[in-house]
Design a protein around this motif. Structure first.
Motif: not given
Length: 379
Positions: A197, A261, A268, A270, A273-275, A287, A289, A291-292
């Motif tokens: 990401w 992306c 997500c 956006y 993002h990442y988990s 945040k 979101h 995952n944002s």
């Protein structure tokens, strides 16, 4: 606070806090303990002491409850001033979300450090000693905010003078941050420990020339794959009289990273993002979101990958380029590939505000007009 000086036969009939000082008199401030000479006849000294006591002694009432019971007014504390500043003054300013968050963080610190002090106790010495606890640019930034807080307090009748404004003005230290190099950034991108990401965020910044704060909130809905465009309204320009809105025609390299992306399996809205491995309530509240990525987390993650990859190991830690400097490298690369300054300025959101006003002239105040620009850097 030291107990009051014991009364003697000579000073028994004097007002509180007034004492003989040779042939004249001395007044001791009951709050600060500061002693002030009064070179006046006894009658005038007593008159001045009574006036001072009338103003200062109520401030010594326990938590202000006694004063409130007697007069209906509690002794004004700095915490109350900060509350009013935040609720009455801040909403009138057009600060970016990140700036507003930083200001509120500082105000919370002032409440913790100085909130229990009464306004009458916050003299120049107290504020100066507090500011001396900060170094370099932090001193300048805290002083600037405190000057605004006290200006508000004076305007609202909470104090009589701006104590912060009378403290020493220091010049901000020049930033020594060095620029990115193509080799250095490629080393970070090629490093196995750099998260996927983050690699996407780096490429987005390099190709689009957008700021960190705009990259982390870049919505997937801003992408139009059929028209091959992506829209962005740079947050920093939203404080302009006429905000900037860009519609970027994506070159091949930018389209590729945007597609990556969009196709990511992580849910997500956006682009970046990442988990996360864990989701703490305090982190979720900060945040947009779950995952944002926040701007601060992007900065810290980039710094970690930069140092772990040894990309700039020969540069002192405090001088190594940050994520912010990617924008400058991208602008330089566009220039090296023959793109003119107007093209680059347009993509960056127009460093020249007058150019922005030229493009937006003639439209209604509420109209959102997107300026079409291109991002066709070859990498």
């Amino acid at each position: 606070m030291a107990p009051p000086r014991e009364r003697t036969v000579k000073n028994r009939n004097l007002p509180a806090n007034l004492y003989p000082n040779g042939k004249y008199w001395q007044y001791k401030n009951p709050i600060t303990g500061k002693k002030i000479s009064i070179n006046k006849p006894m009658a005038e000294a007593i008159k001045l002491a009574n006036a001072a006591n009338a103003k200062l002694l109520p401030l010594l009432a326990d938590d202000g409850s006694l004063l409130a019971m007697l007069t209906g007014d509690a002794a004004p504390k700095f915490s109350a001033c900060l509350d009013r500043f935040e609720s009455e003054w801040l909403p009138t300013r057009s600060y970016a979300a990140s700036t507003l968050k930083e200001i509120k963080f500082k105000l919370a610190r002032y409440r913790e450090d100085l909130g229990d002090l009464m306004m009458g106790q916050l003299d120049v010495l107290t504020i100066a000693e507090y500011l001396d606890g900060f170094e370099n640019n932090a001193y300048t930034k805290h002083r600037g905010l405190l000057v605004q807080v006290f200006a508000f307090a004076v305007a609202k009748g909470l104090c009589e003078r701006n104590s912060a404004e009378l403290t020493l003005v220091k010049k901000e230290a020049e930033k020594k941050r060095q620029r990115h190099t193509v080799e250095g950034l490629n080393k970070i991108l090629g490093y196995v420990g750099t998260p996927v990401w983050l690699k996407r965020a780096i490429r987005l910044g390099l190709l689009s020339l957008q700021r960190r704060e705009d990259i982390v909130v870049w919505s997937k809905s801003a992408v139009d794959l059929d028209q091959n465009t992506i829209k962005v309204s740079p947050g920093k320009t939203q404080n302009y009289e006429k905000p900037v809105h860009l519609e970027i025609v994506m070159g091949q390299a930018l389209r590729e990273v945007v597609m990556e992306c969009m196709k990511s399996p992580v849910v997500c809205p956006y682009l970046v993002h990442y988990s996360p491995k864990a989701r703490k309530r305090s982190q979720l509240d900060a945040k947009l979101h779950w995952n944002s990525v926040t701007a601060d987390y992007l900065t810290k993650s980039f710094a970690q990958a930069r140092d772990d990859s040894q990309a700039y190991a020969d540069i002192p830690t405090g001088e190594r380029p940050t994520f912010h400097e990617i924008r400058a490298l991208g602008a330089w690369l566009y220039e090296q590939q023959g793109f003119d300054q107007e093209y680059i300025q347009g993509l960056m959101g127009h460093a020249d505000v007058k150019m922005t006003e030229h493009y937006q002239a003639g439209h209604g105040e509420e109209a959102v007009v997107y300026m079409k620009v291109k991002a066709d850097l070859k990498v």
